[in-house]
Design an enzyme around this catalytic site. Structure first.
Site, PDB file in Angstrom:
ATOM      1  N   GLU A   1      -2.318  -2.677  -7.723  1.00 57.15           N
ATOM      2  CA  GLU A   1      -3.487  -2.962  -6.889  1.00 57.15           C
ATOM      3  C   GLU A   1      -4.030  -1.641  -6.373  1.00 57.15           C
ATOM      4  O   GLU A   1      -3.336  -0.633  -6.386  1.00 57.15           O
ATOM      5  CB  GLU A   1      -3.119  -3.898  -5.724  1.00 57.15           C
ATOM      6  CG  GLU A   1      -2.089  -3.353  -4.748  1.00 57.15           C
ATOM      7  CD  GLU A   1      -2.665  -2.470  -3.633  1.00 57.15           C
ATOM      8  OE1 GLU A   1      -3.869  -2.562  -3.355  1.00 57.15           O
ATOM      9  OE2 GLU A   1      -1.901  -1.666  -3.068  1.00 57.15           O
TER      10      GLU A   1
ATOM     11  N   HIS B   1      -5.205  -5.396  -1.049  1.00 56.18           N
ATOM     12  CA  HIS B   1      -5.768  -5.298   0.298  1.00 56.18           C
ATOM     13  C   HIS B   1      -6.702  -6.481   0.545  1.00 56.18           C
ATOM     14  O   HIS B   1      -7.921  -6.344   0.656  1.00 56.18           O
ATOM     15  CB  HIS B   1      -6.495  -3.968   0.467  1.00 56.18           C
ATOM     16  CG  HIS B   1      -5.576  -2.791   0.503  1.00 56.18           C
ATOM     17  ND1 HIS B   1      -4.844  -2.383  -0.597  1.00 56.18           N
ATOM     18  CD2 HIS B   1      -5.257  -1.937   1.506  1.00 56.18           C
ATOM     19  CE1 HIS B   1      -4.114  -1.319  -0.262  1.00 56.18           C
ATOM     20  NE2 HIS B   1      -4.347  -1.035   0.997  1.00 56.18           N
TER      21      HIS B   1
ATOM     22  N   SER C   1       0.851  -1.187   0.000  1.00 52.53           N
ATOM     23  CA  SER C   1       0.000   0.000   0.000  1.00 52.53           C
ATOM     24  C   SER C   1       0.888   1.240   0.000  1.00 52.53           C
ATOM     25  O   SER C   1       1.673   1.428  -0.916  1.00 52.53           O
ATOM     26  CB  SER C   1      -0.956  -0.033   1.205  1.00 52.53           C
ATOM     27  OG  SER C   1      -1.959   0.941   1.064  1.00 52.53           O
TER      28      SER C   1
END
Length: 350
Positions: free
Chosen positions: A249, A319, A145
């Site tokens: 992502e 995630h 992330s």
């Protein structure tokens, strides 16, 4: 997910921590002379450093559970001095989070560094990191992330292969734990493939992959969070994507913004350089309000299919609970028809 912004300057507040100063800009690696920098394989009994270089740690339980995870692997734990600090939505002021990064890389006892969470704020640190310190003390860095910013900058500036995977507050399933052991204890080249269990169903319904363009491709694995990568465009902290396998992502974004970020990667020339593409999960992504929205499928078709390169989506990246642990900067081969990614080299020193 909080959005990241770059600051042209940072206000320095008088604290007990030394003021931020810019890292020496003459220390960097160009594509022509880039060599991969590898950390050492891990062993039970090693010391793991825990840091929070981005978002704030909301509860003490998050730290307790992170310690428990890595103690169960057989590691000793050393906490960053500032992991309980807070400055807005960040885990302390920039100086504090930077100090924990530097202290962990300088500490000869610490063999690997695990980020407790992502969140926001890591990009603010990039101009001030001592990359020569990192190059002199290569260590495993694990996170994803917002940690994408550190992973990209470390590879660009030093050649260090870091690992895109579960943070401390992630759900550590037995699958993730096994993948961790195979990668960091056994140093085994792996194949990353989605689970294929059908359960009681006639066909597979969960964790399916979608082939966007058939074929196989080999290249350097680069990528991470879409917001972070698009935010780094035009900076000195993105590596060269020529002949790379790009993986992406995202989480908690409307598709209008996803489209805008793909457009930025296209306009920056990144998409036209890559040899292969893998999209993971866009968790909790939905349509924008107003007059309707493109779908994620349409966005991928618009930006990726015209490239004519092997590409697929739906990989266990992002995630989610059972996410892959990906060595960023390693050579991989993807098969877009099978939805697999195969590591072609060892990424740690035995």
């Amino acid at each position: 997910m909080d959005k990241r912004t770059f600051l042209k300057s940072l206000g320095l507040v008088a604290t007990g921590i030394p003021a931020l100063s810019f890292a020496q800009e003459d220390f960097f690696i160009t594509k022509a002379d880039q060599k991969k920098l590898l950390a050492q394989v891990l062993r039970k009994g090693d010391t793991i450093g825990l840091i929070a270089p981005a978002g704030v740690i909301d509860t003490e339980e998050a730290i307790v559970m992170t310690r428990e995870i890595f103690e169960n692997f057989g590691f000793k734990i050393k906490e960053g001095k500032h992991i309980r600090s807070r400055y807005g939505n960040f885990a302390g002021k920039d100086e504090e989070r930077l100090a924990d990064i530097h202290s962990m890389f300088a500490d000869q006892e610490v063999k690997a560094i695990v980020c407790i969470r992502g969140g926001a704020g890591a990009s603010r640190l990039l101009p001030y990191i001592d990359y020569q310190l990192i190059a002199n003390n290569p260590k495993v860095l694990l996170g994803y992330s917002d940690i994408t910013a550190l992973i990209m900058a470390f590879y660009k500036k030093t050649g260090l292969i870091s690992f895109h995977g579960a943070v401390g507050i992630s759900t550590w399933s037995n699958t993730v734990a096994k993948n961790f052991e195979n990668q960091f204890f056994l140093n085994q080249p792996a194949q990353f493939a989605n689970p294929t269990e059908k359960g009681d169903n006639f066909i597979q319904y969960k964790e399916r992959i979608t082939t966007l363009k058939s074929g196989q491709a080999t290249g350097t694995l680069l990528g991470g969070n879409l917001t972070l990568l698009s935010g780094l465009c035009g900076s000195a902290y993105l590596p060269d994507f020529k002949n790379a396998i790009l993986f992406l992502e995202e989480v908690d974004e409307n598709i209008e913004r996803v489209d805008r970020m793909f457009c930025q990667l296209k306009l920056a020339g990144i998409l036209d350089q890559i040899k292969g593409f893998v999209f993971g999960k866009c968790t909790d992504c939905g349509p924008a309000g107003g007059y309707g929205s493109l779908t994620l499928e349409q966005v991928l078709n618009d930006y990726i299919k015209p490239l004519g390169i092997p590409a697929y989506s739906g990989a266990m990246i992002g995630h989610i609970a059972n996410q892959f642990i990906l060595p960023v900067g390693a050579q991989v081969k993807i098969d877009a028809d099978k939805g697999t990614m195969t590591l072609l080299e060892k990424v740690l020193k035995d």
